[in-house]
Design an enzyme around this catalytic site. Structure first.
Site, PDB file in Angstrom:
ATOM      1  N   HIS A 247      67.715  44.834  30.796  1.00 33.20           N
ATOM      2  CA  HIS A 247      65.927  45.595  30.369  1.00 33.20           C
ATOM      3  C   HIS A 247      65.312  44.797  28.978  1.00 33.20           C
ATOM      4  O   HIS A 247      65.877  43.589  28.686  1.00 33.20           O
ATOM      5  CB  HIS A 247      67.100  46.733  29.460  1.00 33.20           C
TER       6      HIS A 247
ATOM      7  N   ARG B 167      57.626  51.555  23.114  1.00 34.13           N
ATOM      8  CA  ARG B 167      56.366  51.337  23.629  1.00 34.13           C
ATOM      9  C   ARG B 167      55.839  52.422  24.198  1.00 34.13           C
ATOM     10  O   ARG B 167      54.424  51.890  23.582  1.00 34.13           O
ATOM     11  CB  ARG B 167      56.559  50.177  24.472  1.00 34.13           C
TER      12      ARG B 167
END
Ligand SMILES: Cc1cc2nc3c(=O)[nH]c(=O)nc-3n(C[C@H](O)[C@H](O)[C@H](O)COP(=O)(O)OP(=O)(O)OC[C@H]3O[C@@H](n4cnc5c(N)ncnc54)[C@H](O)[C@@H]3O)c2cc1C
Length: 938
Positions: free
Chosen positions: A672, A695
């Protein structure tokens, strides 16, 4: 309007200017020498004015284009508004429909209760009442466990009868008026909460002089009440309290066609009779000499201990301070429950325990039998309860490190896959032992925050989703890059809708759908935020709901939970009795070697008695935390930190191999891109996940030079690769620009980036969730505009001994470039197409607050594992199924191929956990039958 006028004026002016210039040219040749220079200059000036005007015209064009875009967005907004009001109306209609359906369901439940009561002999009704009361006294949210934490409180006939029984026994309800001292008339402390013994003594006094004194009064009361319970409409005068017990008529079972019920009925004939009741009552009366503890004082209504902390707080520990805030409140006992719980006297408990023990003795002698599907009907659960063969063994604790030496099915690992397998195996008639090496159940499943995938679920049906099983299959196969096992993916997608329903049946409402990266439709389910806008910890809540159910089964003696117990080895035992090994008769096929914890710590384990089981389910999760396994299979990642708990050691792989299993794709490890670096412990090995949603809400990624380097919304592997390439100071990373070098083989060890957000992005993400990361975990630092950001980056560079100094101007340029792309809606240098927010304020106002955190790529999930069949059965090196051995969840391989789609793991746990549980129960049944047969043959 103003723009149009400006444009028209400009066009008119431009025409006249052009003619003026044209006219002035011949004029310039005519004028005498001395004036020619001046005219030329005038013409040049005019020409430069014309250029300026042309530029102005471009601006006008840009403004016009922007206006058009704004108009389009306005129209779209209006459409969306219309659509959302339509959806709201539909939702309201559905809510009404659901309400009606629930009412109908309630009605059916009530009818079933009546039918069941009518079908059962009186002794059993009393037994139910006792046991129900016992269960209640041990585990307050009993109803919660299968009906959902905010569901109705188990208003069954049996409870009412339990209440009636207690009332009849003369014990005042919870808030009864305090009795007065006969002489003084004052309330005496002693009498404030009359003990059971006193209540029984009072009822005994009432009965004094009764000719039938040979039968202790409490037993007669029970008999009377039994009649009352089973004949609620009988003439009250004919059976006055204290009078002789009425003649009992055993009604015909109303549901005799049900397998479960016929099993129940046959078990009932073996239940304690009045003689036993009498003996027990006598014992109780003897015990009245000894004061008994007040059940309320010992806190019987305590909710079960939460086994894991919620939300992202769960990511690194099972025990954080946030847990209390996030943990849904234990349900307040309802009035009735309170009554039952408060007045359940030790006498009743004692009686119930003895009844359970007697039943256990009998069933142990005759072989144990369990009814089939009893879930979720409380009535059937109660019937199973009455038949339970090892209630007494279960005791009050729902989980412990004590091992019950035999089981039909041993489930190893208490994450979501293990819980699903346990529930399903138990529903299919197996006696299950769930073995978990940690002190608490939950595993990595409790850390999940994005949600669980599913097609044709309730939420998708409500949203009228156009999603299909085939599209889901295609998305999963595409993400897996040719390495998925298509048969497994088919099973996953086919069962996905019912898997979501299964989870919801335990009270977790998976209402919200998101479309995560790689998915063609919104199909990742999670819970709606709390009314205060806080996201709910979906993995934690799912685990808590299933765990609650399993704990209830454990209270009822149907499942045994062994925590702090690590399975260190698995081997085949002598299953079949032979002339030579006759001693092995009755033992399971598999010997499960368990090490139990010494004292509080799970770090110190001691050998314990082996558990013998007829079938085994491996549900031990992945190996993201195992340095040795990563070193062996994915050495380029061995030094990375991980989001997984330390328990993720991949022990199930070795256990599976020892029984002849086969592993595959062990080098396929998902990284990740964004694990939070804890500023107070930058070298920590276990990191919190910085969710993609940050994000998604507009967070920027900057490197240690103050530059952006990637589209923040690109897929995980692209973002990870870019961090390795562009956010490292490590010289080894020079090769990374060589496309022939796979990025993971030249991965720098120091790559770390800065995740930056402004208030607009935080608003989009959700301020309360953000405050967990910023205020509770302190991953974010607030800085003042671009100057503060540059200073922060320089501070970290200094700390990491990088000779890099970032000028404020560079950070400003980076953000301005982003803003330009965001404003004009064109793809930026990194092909970013979507700009959730802009950072205008950060460059316009020097002190505009920005929030910055350090992140780095982390090992997150292991795709490889044990090879299994579509039924979850372990496969050997020849792809043949291995009898009695199953694997589910992250320990298995095949579903995700080279790369896992977000949300597919929780789904896999439920789908394959359930299948493995069913298969294991069937295998255990067969093993038992074979064993019996072999024994008969001997
Ligand atoms: C931070 C984070 C967020 C995630 N978010 C999502 C998400 O939103 N959606 C999604 O689908 N997936 C998500 N995942 C992945 C998913 O949570 C896990 O892959 C999945 O839950 C694994 O479940 P499991 O039952 O196979 O294993 P686990 O839940 O890890 O349970 C395995 C259990 O087995 C026990 N165990 C291991 N060895 C032994 C032994 N020898 N003896 C006894 N017990 C043993 C362990 O202690 C552990 O409790 C996330 C993962 C992490 C780390």
């Amino acid at each position: 309007m103003a723009v149009r006028q400006l444009r028209e004026a400009f066009e008119g002016f431009e025409t006249s200017l052009s003619s003026l210039v044209a006219a002035s040219r011949p004029l310039a040749t005519d004028v005498d020498e001395s004036n020619q220079e001046a005219v030329k200059m005038a013409v040049e000036e005019l020409l430069s004015k014309q250029t300026e005007l042309t530029q102005a015209a471009r601006h006008v064009d840009a403004i016009t284009a922007m206006r058009t875009r704004i108009e389009k967005r306005k129209t779209r907004l209006a459409e969306l508004k219309q659509r959302s009001s339509r959806l709201v109306a539909e939702l309201q209609a559905s809510a009404l429909q659901i309400e009606t359906l629930m009412d109908q369901a309630d009605k059916k439940l009530e009818d079933a209760n009546h039918a069941m009561s009518a079908a059962l002999p009186p002794e059993q009704v009393v037994d139910y009442a006792y046991r129900l009361a016992m269960a209640r006294s041990i585990n307050a949210p009993f109803g919660w466990n299968y009906a959902g934490r905010h569901e109705r409180p188990f208003p069954t006939e049996l409870q009412l009868k339990a209440g009636k029984l207690v009332e009849f026994a003369g014990v005042p309800p919870v808030k009864a008026t305090k009795p007065k001292d006969q002489d003084t008339g004052k309330t005496t402390a002693k009498d404030e909460e009359p003990s059971v013994s006193k209540a029984a003594a009072r009822t005994a006094e009432q009965a004094a002089g009764d000719d039938e004194g040979a039968l202790p009064l409490t037993v007669r009361q029970v008999a009377f009440l039994t009649h009352e319970c089973t004949h609620p409409h009988a003439d009250a005068h004919a059976h006055a309290p204290g009078g002789p017990p009425s003649k009992r008529v055993k009604p015909e079972p109303a549901l005799s066609d049900s397998d479960a019920l016929s099993d129940a009925s046959s078990a009932v004939t073996q239940l304690p009779n009045e003689d036993l009741l009498r003996r027990l009552a006598e014992e109780v009366e003897q015990e009245e000499e000894t004061p008994m503890p007040n059940p309320t004082a010992s806190g019987p209504a305590k909710a079960p201990e939460p086994t894991a902390a919620p939300l992202e707080a769960m990511q690194n520990t099972h025990d954080t301070g946030v847990k209390q805030e996030e943990e849904p409140n234990a349900e307040e006992p309802t009035e009735h429950v309170e009554l039952v719980m408060t007045v359940v006297p030790p006498m009743i408990r004692h009686l119930g325990t003895r009844l359970g023990a007697a039943a256990a003795e009998r069933t142990a002698a005759t072989g144990w039998r369990l009814a089939g599907a009893m879930y979720p009907s409380p009535v059937l659960l109660a019937s199973l309860l009455a038949m339970s063969s090892f209630t007494a063994a279960a005791g009050a604790a729902s989980s412990s490190s004590t091992i019950v030496p035999q089981a039909h099915v041993a489930v190893i690992g208490g994450g979501l896959a293990g819980l699903a397998a346990t529930i399903e195996a138990q529903r299919n008639g197996a006696r299950v032992t769930l073995v978990e090496k940690e002190a608490r159940i939950g595993g990595n499943s409790a850390k999940a925050t994005s949600g669980m995938n599913g097609v044709h679920s309730r939420a998708q049906r409500l949203a009228e989703s156009q999603d299909s099983v085939q599209t889901f299959v295609n998305d999963t196969l595409r993400a897996g890059r040719g390495l998925c096992n298509e048969a497994l993916v088919d099973v996953l997608a086919q069962h996905s809708g019912e898997a979501v329903d299964f989870v919801e049946s335990f009270g977790v409402q998976l209402d919200v759908l998101s479309q995560l990266g790689g998915h063609s439709f919104a199909r990742t389910h999670r819970e709606a935020n709390t009314p205060e806008g806080r996201p709910k910890p979906v993995g934690f809540d799912i685990v808590a709901a299933l765990r609650g159910h399993v704990e209830t089964l454990a209270q009822l003696g149907l499942v045994h939970i062994a925590t702090s117990s690590r399975v260190a080895g698995l081997s085949r035992a002598h299953a079949m009795p032979t002339e030579s090994n006759g001693a092995a008769m009755g033992r399971g096929q598999f010997q499960v070697n368990i090490e139990t914890a010494v004292g509080e710590s799970t770090a110190r384990m001691a050998q314990a008695t082996p558990l013998l089981a007829d079938a085994v389910v491996l549900a031990t999760g992945g190996y993201s935390s195992s340095a040795s396994k990563l070193h062996e299979h994915a050495p380029w990642l061995e030094d990375l930190a991980t989001t997984n708990g330390p328990w993720a050691q991949g022990e199930g792989l070795d256990l599976g191999l020892s029984l002849g299993g086969m592993t595959e794709h062990l080098d396929k490890v998902q990284v990740h891109p964004t694990g939070f670096v804890d500023p107070t412990n930058p070298a920590a090995r276990t990191l919190f996940l910085a969710p993609e949603a940050l994000r998604g809400a507009g967070a920027l990624l900057l490197n240690n030079m103050g530059h952006r380097f990637v589209d923040e919304l690109a897929p995980r592997d692209t973002v990870t690769g870019s961090i390795w390439r562009y956010a490292s100071y490590d010289t080894d990373s020079e090769n990374l620009d060589d496309p022939a070098t796979p990025v993971h083989e030249q991965r720098p060890t120091d790559a770390e980036a800065f995740l930056v957000m402004n208030k607009a992005a935080i608003k989009k993400f959700g301020p309360s969730a953000f405050s967990f990361y910023s205020k509770v975990k302190k991953f974010f630092t607030e800085v003042s505009g671009t100057t503060g950001l540059a200073e922060y980056i320089n501070g970290v560079n200094q700390e990491r001994q990088y000779p890099i100094h970032v000028e404020e101007r560079i950070v400003r340029d980076t953000i301005e470039a982003y803003n330009r792309a965001a404003e004009h809606d064109f793809a930026d240098a990194f092909e970013k197409q979507t700009f959730p927010v802009n950072y205008n304020m950060a460059v316009s106002f020097g002190d505009h607050p920005l929030f910055v955190a350090r992140i780095k790529p982390v090992v997150h999930y292991t795709m490889g594992g044990l090879r299994v069949s579509p039924e979850g059965q372990l496969l050997d090196t020849h792809n043949q199924t291995i009898d009695g051995v199953f694997a589910a969840g992250e320990v298995s391989s095949g579903v995700h191929g080279a790369n896992r789609l977000a949300g597919n793991s929780l789904l896999e746990c439920v789908v394959f956990g359930r299948l493995a549980g069913q298969g294991a129960a069937a295998a255990a049944t067969k093993a038992t039958a074979d064993l019996r047969h072999a024994h008969d043959e001997l």
